[in-house]
Design an enzyme around this catalytic site. Structure first.
Site, PDB file in Angstrom:
ATOM      1  N   HIS A 297     -20.752  10.656  36.050  1.00 31.65           N
ATOM      2  CA  HIS A 297     -21.525   9.440  35.980  1.00 31.65           C
ATOM      3  C   HIS A 297     -23.067   9.534  35.434  1.00 31.65           C
ATOM      4  CE1 HIS A 297     -22.768   5.434  37.719  1.00 31.65           C
ATOM      5  NE2 HIS A 297     -22.898   5.754  38.992  1.00 31.65           N
TER       6      HIS A 297
ATOM      7  N   ASP B  99     -24.342   6.913  27.855  1.00 33.88           N
ATOM      8  CA  ASP B  99     -25.098   8.218  27.715  1.00 33.88           C
ATOM      9  C   ASP B  99     -25.122   9.006  26.369  1.00 33.88           C
ATOM     10  OD1 ASP B  99     -23.674   8.146  30.709  1.00 33.88           O
ATOM     11  OD2 ASP B  99     -25.831   8.372  30.555  1.00 33.88           O
TER      12      ASP B  99
ATOM     13  N   HIS C 274     -15.060   5.822  29.286  1.00 39.20           N
ATOM     14  CA  HIS C 274     -15.376   4.967  30.412  1.00 39.20           C
ATOM     15  C   HIS C 274     -14.119   4.381  31.097  1.00 39.20           C
ATOM     16  CE1 HIS C 274     -17.854   2.131  32.260  1.00 39.20           C
ATOM     17  NE2 HIS C 274     -19.022   2.568  32.184  1.00 39.20           N
TER      18      HIS C 274
HETATM   19  C1  SDX Z   1     -21.570   6.407  33.090  1.00 38.68           C
HETATM   20  O1  SDX Z   1     -18.774   3.035  35.995  1.00 38.68           O
HETATM   21  C2  SDX Z   1     -19.829   2.686  35.338  1.00 38.68           C
HETATM   22  O2  SDX Z   1     -20.147   1.807  34.775  1.00 38.68           O
HETATM   23  C3  SDX Z   1     -20.721   4.016  34.727  1.00 38.68           C
HETATM   24  C4  SDX Z   1     -21.796   3.687  34.073  1.00 38.68           C
HETATM   25  C5  SDX Z   1     -23.003   2.931  34.463  1.00 38.68           C
HETATM   26  O3  SDX Z   1     -23.703   2.326  33.807  1.00 38.68           O
HETATM   27  O4  SDX Z   1     -23.162   3.045  35.797  1.00 38.68           O
HETATM   28  O5  SDX Z   1     -21.427   3.275  32.809  1.00 38.68           O
HETATM   29  C6  SDX Z   1     -22.647   5.272  33.412  1.00 38.68           C
HETATM   30  O6  SDX Z   1     -21.227   6.877  34.345  1.00 38.68           O
HETATM   31  C7  SDX Z   1     -21.057   6.432  31.895  1.00 38.68           C
HETATM   32  C8  SDX Z   1     -19.646   7.552  32.036  1.00 38.68           C
HETATM   33  C9  SDX Z   1     -20.532   8.945  31.576  1.00 38.68           C
HETATM   34  N1  SDX Z   1     -19.714   9.991  31.875  1.00 38.68           N
HETATM   35  C10 SDX Z   1     -19.104  10.951  30.664  1.00 38.68           C
HETATM   36  O7  SDX Z   1     -19.635  10.576  29.742  1.00 38.68           O
HETATM   37  C11 SDX Z   1     -18.369  11.988  31.123  1.00 38.68           C
HETATM   38  C12 SDX Z   1     -17.364  12.136  30.221  1.00 38.68           C
HETATM   39  N2  SDX Z   1     -16.294  11.131  30.382  1.00 38.68           N
HETATM   40  C13 SDX Z   1     -15.026  11.206  31.219  1.00 38.68           C
HETATM   41  O8  SDX Z   1     -15.496  12.154  32.635  1.00 38.68           O
HETATM   42  C14 SDX Z   1     -14.373   9.939  31.770  1.00 38.68           C
HETATM   43  O9  SDX Z   1     -14.180   9.268  30.503  1.00 38.68           O
HETATM   44  C15 SDX Z   1     -14.720   9.166  32.859  1.00 38.68           C
HETATM   45  C16 SDX Z   1     -15.178   9.637  34.070  1.00 38.68           C
HETATM   46  C17 SDX Z   1     -16.207   8.442  32.130  1.00 38.68           C
HETATM   47  C18 SDX Z   1     -13.958   8.062  33.079  1.00 38.68           C
HETATM   48  O10 SDX Z   1     -12.945   8.531  33.589  1.00 38.68           O
HETATM   49  P1  SDX Z   1     -11.501   7.823  33.954  1.00 38.68           P
HETATM   50  O11 SDX Z   1     -11.780   6.335  33.701  1.00 38.68           O
HETATM   51  O12 SDX Z   1     -11.064   8.293  35.380  1.00 38.68           O
HETATM   52  O13 SDX Z   1     -10.506   8.300  32.845  1.00 38.68           O
HETATM   53  P2  SDX Z   1      -9.389   9.477  32.945  1.00 38.68           P
HETATM   54  O14 SDX Z   1     -10.333  10.842  33.500  1.00 38.68           O
HETATM   55  O15 SDX Z   1      -8.296   8.868  33.811  1.00 38.68           O
HETATM   56  O16 SDX Z   1      -9.118   9.799  31.643  1.00 38.68           O
HETATM   57  C19 SDX Z   1      -8.109   9.341  30.843  1.00 38.68           C
HETATM   58  C20 SDX Z   1      -7.441   9.948  29.711  1.00 38.68           C
HETATM   59  C21 SDX Z   1      -7.325  11.365  30.371  1.00 38.68           C
HETATM   60  O17 SDX Z   1      -6.280  12.056  29.394  1.00 38.68           O
HETATM   61  P3  SDX Z   1      -4.667  11.962  29.997  1.00 38.68           P
HETATM   62  O18 SDX Z   1      -4.729  12.452  31.235  1.00 38.68           O
HETATM   63  O19 SDX Z   1      -4.449  10.400  29.835  1.00 38.68           O
HETATM   64  O20 SDX Z   1      -3.991  12.711  28.835  1.00 38.68           O
HETATM   65  O21 SDX Z   1      -8.810  10.453  28.795  1.00 38.68           O
HETATM   66  C22 SDX Z   1      -9.025  11.701  29.033  1.00 38.68           C
HETATM   67  C23 SDX Z   1      -8.453  12.156  30.122  1.00 38.68           C
HETATM   68  O22 SDX Z   1      -8.369  13.579  30.080  1.00 38.68           O
HETATM   69  N3  SDX Z   1     -10.587  11.777  28.763  1.00 38.68           N
HETATM   70  C24 SDX Z   1     -11.317  12.561  28.004  1.00 38.68           C
HETATM   71  C25 SDX Z   1     -12.658  12.000  28.014  1.00 38.68           C
HETATM   72  N4  SDX Z   1     -12.655  11.083  29.000  1.00 38.68           N
HETATM   73  C26 SDX Z   1     -11.505  10.866  29.288  1.00 38.68           C
HETATM   74  N5  SDX Z   1     -10.902  13.346  27.221  1.00 38.68           N
HETATM   75  C27 SDX Z   1     -11.700  14.203  26.705  1.00 38.68           C
HETATM   76  N6  SDX Z   1     -13.288  13.815  26.680  1.00 38.68           N
HETATM   77  C28 SDX Z   1     -13.671  12.856  27.657  1.00 38.68           C
HETATM   78  N7  SDX Z   1     -14.861  12.582  27.836  1.00 38.68           N
END
Ligand code: SDX
Length: 433
Positions: free
Chosen positions: A267, A369, A309
């Site tokens: 997050h 971010d 996201h």
């Molecule tokens: C913020 O909710 C909000 O509004 C949050 C925010 C706000 O203003 O409050 O916008 C602020 O928190 C932004 C997000 C910051 N976090 C990161 O940058 C961390 C890296 N991102 C990931 O951890 C992830 O993308 C999330 C947590 C942001 C979202 O996760 P989801 O929606 O649960 O998606 P998921 O984990 O189910 O991913 C879907 C697929 C998966 O692959 P498969 O299982 O389909 O094969 O995408 C892949 C994931 O492995 N994936 C990534 C990835 N993010 C998702 N693979 C590599 N790198 C990534 N960053």
């Protein structure tokens, strides 16, 4: 006109239920399932709330497919161009843009609350010097609930305004002092002659031994970043504040719970993790493509921080605006080769990822971010303060949602159910072997 409904049929018993569809101002229609358990004996199952609206809100609208983000109906791009953080605080909390007198009164009110009780300074001394500033933010913000018990009738709208004014005003002081304490520097008191972000930078960086003047480009960049982070619908930390507030908990304690949630690297903690990742890449012998490969490898816990996201399945509109500021601020810091290297790596990483099938097929784009940390570094803000600034900015979002919830005709405590997959009911053994 009759309300739109959907029908749910239990194919085993043939029993049907009509569920009302709630129509939004904009966005997807929502099926009201609140009577489902009572009428059909079913729960719904939606870990992570992928398809669940937890509440009704009029504060922020976002569309993940088209990359739209609007505070009280105003597109973020227009607010970024025409507004500032404090005016956006007014808009988020009261629902309309302030006009001259109202904004001046609001600004004066915030200025009056920037000091914190002198006894709260002692709370910092209880932390190790190497404590993460977010740990201090959780602790000191929670401690506000022990000091500001006047005007805490959460049913009273004026008291809720006072809570909001105090939090908006005091968070920069609490945040700056968490940095000062970690660095063994004397606390600097707020200066009412400065604007909101100038005052924060003054409390962060001025020292008694020599004059300190805030760089306007730094204050302007920070103000925009704070405006862009101010609110974001029902994200994890805002949902935490709503859930805490639904039990009628002390609002300062509820915001402290929001800070704790924001801290996570999935997050708000991602901005710090992004810079750590970019610096690792700059200092590594491995290529950027090697890192992209690792991010795609299911057996590798490495993820491209700042990418992906839960809602945005296109470019995060905030990331676009922050990327533009990156270029502007680096023009003022030309010659800072480390910063330039980090931005180069970020841009290359973005280009490679956005052309890669893995990221394209999963709609993974840079989020808010991905670029913000580069600006913080340019301003001189250390990595462990990045999420602190995010929490300072998001405080207005949290308290606006809390206020909206407390205004509702009927406040109900949030209490989700579960899909129980544990042991069946069993008897305690007569004689344990
Ligand atoms: C913020 O909710 C909000 O509004 C949050 C925010 C706000 O203003 O409050 O916008 C602020 O928190 C932004 C997000 C910051 N976090 C990161 O940058 C961390 C890296 N991102 C990931 O951890 C992830 O993308 C999330 C947590 C942001 C979202 O996760 P989801 O929606 O649960 O998606 P998921 O984990 O189910 O991913 C879907 C697929 C998966 O692959 P498969 O299982 O389909 O094969 O995408 C892949 C994931 O492995 N994936 C990534 C990835 N993010 C998702 N693979 C590599 N790198 C990534 N960053």
């Amino acid at each position: 006109m009759n309300a739109k409904t959907v029908t749910l049929t239990d194919n085993e018993t043939g029993k049907q239920i009509e569920l009302e569809v709630l129509e939004p101002t904009i966005g997807p229609p929502t099926i009201n399932i609140s009577s489902l358990y009572k009428d059909m004996g079913f729960f719904t199952f939606d870990p992570g709330f992928m398809s669940t609206a937890s509440c009704e809100s009029a504060i922020t609208y976002m569309c993940g497919e088209t990359g739209v983000l609007a505070y009280r109906g105003y597109p973020i791009e227009q607010l970024a161009k025409n507004s500032n953080y404090l005016e956006t605080c007014y808009l988020l909390f009261y629902g309309e843009l302030p006009y001259n007198k109202a904004f001046n009164e609001f600004t004066d009110m915030i200025c009056q609350h920037t000091m914190i009780h002198e006894a709260l300074k002692k709370f910092y001394d209880g932390f190790r010097r190497d404590a993460h500033p977010m740990a201090i933010m959780v602790g000191v913000t929670g401690a506000l609930s022990a000091f500001y018990n006047d005007h805490c009738d959460i049913r009273n709208s004026y008291d809720r305004e006072v809570v909001a004014h105090r939090l908006i005003a005091k968070m920069p002081t609490i945040a700056a002092w968490s940095y000062r304490y970690a660095n063994g520097l004397p606390f600097v008191y707020p200066d009412a002659s400065l604007n909101y972000t100038e005052n924060f930078l003054h409390m962060m960086f001025s020292v008694p031994s020599k004059p300190y003047k805030v760089k306007p480009i730094h204050a302007k960049a920070l103000d925009l970043i704070m405006l862009l982070h101010a609110d974001h619908e029902q994200n994890a930390s805002t949902s935490t504040v709503r859930l805490s507030g639904s039990s009628e908990a002390n609002p300062y304690a509820a915001v402290a719970a929001g800070i704790a949630t924001l801290w996570g690297p999935a997050h708000g903690g991602a901005n710090e993790a992004v810079i750590q990742m970019l610096q690792d890449i700059v200092n590594s012998d491995n290529s950027i493509s090697d890192y992209v490969k690792r991010a795609k490898d299911k057996n590798d816990t490495f993820r491209l921080m700042g990418f992906g996201h839960r809602v945005y399945k296109t470019y995060d509109p905030r990331a676009k605006l922050i990327r533009e500021v990156c270029h502007e601020i680096l023009e003022h810091h030309s010659g800072d080769t480390q910063l330039e290297k980090i931005l180069d790596v970020a841009m290359t990483l973005e280009k490679i990822a956005l052309e890669d099938e893995y990221f394209i097929s999963r709609n993974l784009y840079p989020n808010v971010d991905f670029y913000s940390g580069i600006i913080f570094l340019a301003i001189g803000i250390p990595m462990n303060m990045f999420t602190v600034i995010f929490s300072m900015s998001r405080t207005i979002g949290w308290i606006s949602h809390w206020n909206e919830m407390m205004q509702a005709d009927q406040l109900r405590i949030g209490r989700p159910r579960q899909l129980y997959t544990g042991k069946p009911i069993r008897s305690y053994p007569e004689a344990k072997e």
